[in-house]
Design a protein around this motif. Structure first.
Motif, PDB file in Angstrom:
ATOM      1  N   VAL A 265       0.844  -1.193   0.000  1.00 15.70           N
ATOM      2  CA  VAL A 265       0.000   0.000   0.000  1.00 15.70           C
ATOM      3  C   VAL A 265       0.884   1.250   0.000  1.00 15.70           C
ATOM      4  O   VAL A 265       1.920   1.304   0.685  1.00 15.70           O
ATOM      5  CB  VAL A 265      -0.936  -0.005   1.222  1.00 15.70           C
ATOM      6  N   LYS A 266       0.483   2.230  -0.777  1.00 18.61           N
ATOM      7  CA  LYS A 266       1.265   3.466  -0.908  1.00 18.61           C
ATOM      8  C   LYS A 266       1.510   4.111   0.456  1.00 18.61           C
ATOM      9  O   LYS A 266       0.605   4.236   1.273  1.00 18.61           O
ATOM     10  CB  LYS A 266       0.539   4.453  -1.822  1.00 18.61           C
ATOM     11  N   ASP A 267       2.763   4.496   0.677  1.00 17.74           N
ATOM     12  CA  ASP A 267       3.199   5.185   1.886  1.00 17.74           C
ATOM     13  C   ASP A 267       3.061   4.352   3.155  1.00 17.74           C
ATOM     14  O   ASP A 267       2.976   4.898   4.260  1.00 17.74           O
ATOM     15  CB  ASP A 267       2.460   6.521   2.068  1.00 17.74           C
ATOM     16  N   SER A 268       3.048   3.038   3.022  1.00 16.62           N
ATOM     17  CA  SER A 268       3.007   2.193   4.215  1.00 16.62           C
ATOM     18  C   SER A 268       4.240   2.458   5.072  1.00 16.62           C
ATOM     19  O   SER A 268       5.373   2.456   4.566  1.00 16.62           O
ATOM     20  CB  SER A 268       2.992   0.715   3.822  1.00 16.62           C
ATOM     21  N   PRO A 269       4.058   2.681   6.379  1.00 18.84           N
ATOM     22  CA  PRO A 269       5.210   2.877   7.263  1.00 18.84           C
ATOM     23  C   PRO A 269       5.877   1.556   7.632  1.00 18.84           C
ATOM     24  O   PRO A 269       6.916   1.544   8.292  1.00 18.84           O
ATOM     25  CB  PRO A 269       4.595   3.538   8.495  1.00 18.84           C
ATOM     26  N   ASN A 270       5.253   0.448   7.228  1.00 23.86           N
ATOM     27  CA  ASN A 270       5.759  -0.873   7.571  1.00 23.86           C
ATOM     28  C   ASN A 270       6.219  -1.643   6.344  1.00 23.86           C
ATOM     29  O   ASN A 270       6.084  -2.863   6.268  1.00 23.86           O
ATOM     30  CB  ASN A 270       4.673  -1.657   8.316  1.00 23.86           C
ATOM     31  N   ALA A 271       6.774  -0.902   5.382  1.00 19.14           N
ATOM     32  CA  ALA A 271       7.232  -1.540   4.142  1.00 19.14           C
ATOM     33  C   ALA A 271       8.314  -2.577   4.415  1.00 19.14           C
ATOM     34  O   ALA A 271       8.395  -3.597   3.708  1.00 19.14           O
ATOM     35  CB  ALA A 271       7.740  -0.482   3.164  1.00 19.14           C
ATOM     36  N   ASP A 272       9.133  -2.350   5.429  1.00 16.63           N
ATOM     37  CA  ASP A 272      10.192  -3.316   5.740  1.00 16.63           C
ATOM     38  C   ASP A 272       9.590  -4.673   6.107  1.00 16.63           C
ATOM     39  O   ASP A 272      10.026  -5.716   5.594  1.00 16.63           O
ATOM     40  CB  ASP A 272      11.054  -2.792   6.891  1.00 16.63           C
ATOM     41  N   CYS A 273       8.557  -4.664   6.953  1.00 16.19           N
ATOM     42  CA  CYS A 273       7.880  -5.912   7.304  1.00 16.19           C
ATOM     43  C   CYS A 273       7.155  -6.494   6.090  1.00 16.19           C
ATOM     44  O   CYS A 273       7.081  -7.715   5.936  1.00 16.19           O
ATOM     45  CB  CYS A 273       6.878  -5.665   8.429  1.00 16.19           C
ATOM     46  N   ALA A 274       6.633  -5.619   5.237  1.00 19.09           N
ATOM     47  CA  ALA A 274       5.933  -6.085   4.039  1.00 19.09           C
ATOM     48  C   ALA A 274       6.887  -6.854   3.122  1.00 19.09           C
ATOM     49  O   ALA A 274       6.548  -7.936   2.623  1.00 19.09           O
ATOM     50  CB  ALA A 274       5.312  -4.908   3.301  1.00 19.09           C
ATOM     51  N   TYR A 275       8.081  -6.306   2.897  1.00 21.23           N
ATOM     52  CA  TYR A 275       9.058  -7.012   2.060  1.00 21.23           C
ATOM     53  C   TYR A 275       9.470  -8.339   2.707  1.00 21.23           C
ATOM     54  O   TYR A 275       9.645  -9.351   2.014  1.00 21.23           O
ATOM     55  CB  TYR A 275      10.287  -6.140   1.826  1.00 21.23           C
ATOM     56  N   LYS A 276       9.620  -8.342   4.021  1.00 21.21           N
ATOM     57  CA  LYS A 276       9.980  -9.579   4.707  1.00 21.21           C
ATOM     58  C   LYS A 276       8.889 -10.635   4.528  1.00 21.21           C
ATOM     59  O   LYS A 276       9.182 -11.821   4.344  1.00 21.21           O
ATOM     60  CB  LYS A 276      10.217  -9.301   6.198  1.00 21.21           C
ATOM     61  N   TYR A 277       7.625 -10.190   4.569  1.00 21.34           N
ATOM     62  CA  TYR A 277       6.526 -11.149   4.421  1.00 21.34           C
ATOM     63  C   TYR A 277       6.433 -11.651   2.976  1.00 21.34           C
ATOM     64  O   TYR A 277       6.170 -12.835   2.744  1.00 21.34           O
ATOM     65  CB  TYR A 277       5.202 -10.512   4.845  1.00 21.34           C
ATOM     66  N   ILE A 278       6.647 -10.764   2.022  1.00 26.90           N
ATOM     67  CA  ILE A 278       6.665 -11.181   0.620  1.00 26.90           C
ATOM     68  C   ILE A 278       7.749 -12.235   0.407  1.00 26.90           C
ATOM     69  O   ILE A 278       7.523 -13.271  -0.231  1.00 26.90           O
ATOM     70  CB  ILE A 278       6.896  -9.974  -0.305  1.00 26.90           C
ATOM     71  N   ASN A 279       8.939 -11.980   0.944  1.00 26.37           N
ATOM     72  CA  ASN A 279      10.043 -12.924   0.762  1.00 26.37           C
ATOM     73  C   ASN A 279       9.791 -14.244   1.490  1.00 26.37           C
ATOM     74  O   ASN A 279      10.114 -15.327   0.974  1.00 26.37           O
ATOM     75  CB  ASN A 279      11.349 -12.292   1.239  1.00 26.37           C
ATOM     76  N   PHE A 280       9.195 -14.161   2.682  1.00 26.28           N
ATOM     77  CA  PHE A 280       8.891 -15.384   3.424  1.00 26.28           C
ATOM     78  C   PHE A 280       7.855 -16.229   2.689  1.00 26.28           C
ATOM     79  O   PHE A 280       8.012 -17.440   2.533  1.00 26.28           O
ATOM     80  CB  PHE A 280       8.379 -15.027   4.823  1.00 26.28           C
ATOM     81  N   THR A 281       6.793 -15.596   2.209  1.00 27.25           N
ATOM     82  CA  THR A 281       5.704 -16.349   1.583  1.00 27.25           C
ATOM     83  C   THR A 281       6.029 -16.824   0.172  1.00 27.25           C
ATOM     84  O   THR A 281       5.334 -17.690  -0.362  1.00 27.25           O
ATOM     85  CB  THR A 281       4.404 -15.520   1.551  1.00 27.25           C
ATOM     86  N   THR A 282       7.071 -16.273  -0.437  1.00 24.99           N
ATOM     87  CA  THR A 282       7.502 -16.784  -1.747  1.00 24.99           C
ATOM     88  C   THR A 282       8.696 -17.733  -1.619  1.00 24.99           C
ATOM     89  O   THR A 282       9.202 -18.226  -2.621  1.00 24.99           O
ATOM     90  CB  THR A 282       7.843 -15.640  -2.716  1.00 24.99           C
ATOM     91  N   SER A 283       9.125 -18.001  -0.374  1.00 29.11           N
ATOM     92  CA  SER A 283      10.157 -19.003  -0.120  1.00 29.11           C
ATOM     93  C   SER A 283       9.500 -20.373  -0.035  1.00 29.11           C
ATOM     94  O   SER A 283       8.262 -20.505  -0.045  1.00 29.11           O
ATOM     95  CB  SER A 283      10.871 -18.696   1.195  1.00 29.11           C
ATOM     96  N   ALA A 284      10.305 -21.420   0.079  1.00 29.98           N
ATOM     97  CA  ALA A 284       9.763 -22.776   0.173  1.00 29.98           C
ATOM     98  C   ALA A 284       8.834 -22.921   1.380  1.00 29.98           C
ATOM     99  O   ALA A 284       7.751 -23.502   1.280  1.00 29.98           O
ATOM    100  CB  ALA A 284      10.904 -23.792   0.248  1.00 29.98           C
ATOM    101  N   ARG A 285       9.244 -22.383   2.524  1.00 26.17           N
ATOM    102  CA  ARG A 285       8.407 -22.500   3.731  1.00 26.17           C
ATOM    103  C   ARG A 285       7.059 -21.824   3.529  1.00 26.17           C
ATOM    104  O   ARG A 285       6.008 -22.387   3.875  1.00 26.17           O
ATOM    105  CB  ARG A 285       9.126 -21.868   4.934  1.00 26.17           C
ATOM    106  N   GLY A 286       7.065 -20.630   2.962  1.00 31.61           N
ATOM    107  CA  GLY A 286       5.821 -19.904   2.769  1.00 31.61           C
ATOM    108  C   GLY A 286       4.967 -20.464   1.659  1.00 31.61           C
ATOM    109  O   GLY A 286       3.742 -20.578   1.792  1.00 31.61           O
TER     110      GLY A 286
END
Length: 350
Positions: A265-286
């Motif tokens: 979402v535009k201007d999210s203050p939690n973009a760092d967590c968002a990228y971490k979640y994207i990477n986790f859910t596109t990994s084998a575990r996610g």
């Protein structure tokens, strides 16, 4: 209702600018999207390893994203949006372009999904494919003993009062194919009128327009519904766990196909967590965590091969991208506002 797409988008963007001022707290990730993408079976592990707490709000239709973001975009950080709606959010300025250098598994995702026009604009990437699948039909085998093979089954008088239909404009797409129209995303006014009439004719046969996976599961479990469309995998698996005999099938008119994409979402203050979640859910575990919960296919076949059995990998068509070509993959309709108005007219008809 009569507002054109341009007006809808400008209105959504303006509302987001005015109202999107209260943001989630740091180290929290507020998710708006589909059921199964923030399940405790894998989210707890993500939270423990990253310190990012995930809070989920679920939608029942892709049409929910733009108004919810416009009414309070700052309440959400990340959304999971299907390919027929991603372009709407990009055009409205409700989501922001992604930094490819922060996407750890981008190059492993199916090429056809990465290049989709709905997540690419002006040379920038706006979405990361997560899962994909079809929209098959499902029926109770203890109630319907014949083997249906067509969308026409949803208009069968023998099942009157036992039919359910997803409350989503995609009903237009498959009804158009039933009527013999191949141009399901660019229907003329005359074709849309024929589709609308066909859907209105179905209403006396319906038990319910369903909106969430849980609602449809309950309708089948209680015996109120015998046949419907479904999200593919998720609901049939949940019902089979309860001992409810159901089966999916792809209609001979071809089934819809979909890809869900992460967008920030535009201007999210939690973009760092968002990228971490994207990477986790596109990994084998996610990827396997989500696939196990939902039954959907993984967008990252490299990761899927690491965590799926050979049988599961084959059953979910991870080794057969041609399966995608057998589906009518969702796209944004040429006249989105007209399609939306048509679907609303169907629901509002007596």
């Amino acid at each position: 209702m009569g507002m054109g797409l341009k007006g809808i988008l400008w209105g959504a963007a303006a509302a987001a600018l005015i109202l999107g001022t209260s943001y989630a707290k740091a180290a929290e990730l507020s998710f708006l999207g589909w059921e199964g993408y923030a399940d405790d079976s894998f989210v707890k592990e993500f939270e423990a390893t990253t310190g990012c707490k995930v809070t989920a709000t679920y939608v029942g239709s892709n049409d929910d994203f733009a108004p919810k973001l416009a009414a309070g975009g700052g309440n959400y950080d990340i959304v999971s949006v299907s390919a027929d709606t991603t372009g709407v959010l990009v055009a409205a300025g409700l989501v922001e372009p992604l930094d490819p250098s922060k996407l750890e598994h981008w190059n492993d995702i199916y090429d056809v999904f990465r290049k989709a026009k709905g997540i690419n604009a002006d040379g920038k990437i706006y979405g990361v494919p997560l899962t994909w699948g079809s929209i098959p039909l499902m029926y109770r085998t203890d109630k319907i003993t014949e083997t249906p093979d067509s969308y026409a089954a949803l208009w069968d008088d023998r099942y009157k009062g036992k039919i359910a239909l997803w409350d989503d404009k995609s009903a237009i797409y498959n009804t158009a194919r039933l009527l013999g129209y191949d141009n399901v995303y660019s229907l003329s006014d005359e074709q849309l009128e024929a589709v609308k009439a066909k859907l209105i004719a179905e209403k006396p046969l319906l038990r319910k327009y369903w909106t969430t996976a849980g609602e449809l599961i309950n309708l089948y479990a209680s015996g109120e519904v015998w046949i419907s469309n479904t999200w593919g995998g998720y609901q049939v698996a949940e019902l089979q766990k309860q001992g409810i005999p159901v089966k999916e099938f792809l209609p001979k008119e071809k089934a819809d196909g979909w890809v869900d994409n992460w967008m920030i979402v535009k201007d999210s203050p939690n973009a760092d967590c968002a990228y971490k979640y994207i990477n986790f859910t596109t990994s084998a575990r996610g990827q396997c965590g989500i696939s196990t919960v939902t039954g959907y296919s993984a967008a990252n076949p490299v990761a899927a091969k690491e965590c799926m059995t050979p049988e599961e990998y084959k059953d979910k068509h991870q080794d057969d991208i041609n399966y995608v070509n057998s589906l009518v993959m969702w796209e944004q309709p040429d006249r989105l506002d007209v399609y939306t108005n048509t679907w609303n007219a169907v629901k509002g008809a007596e």
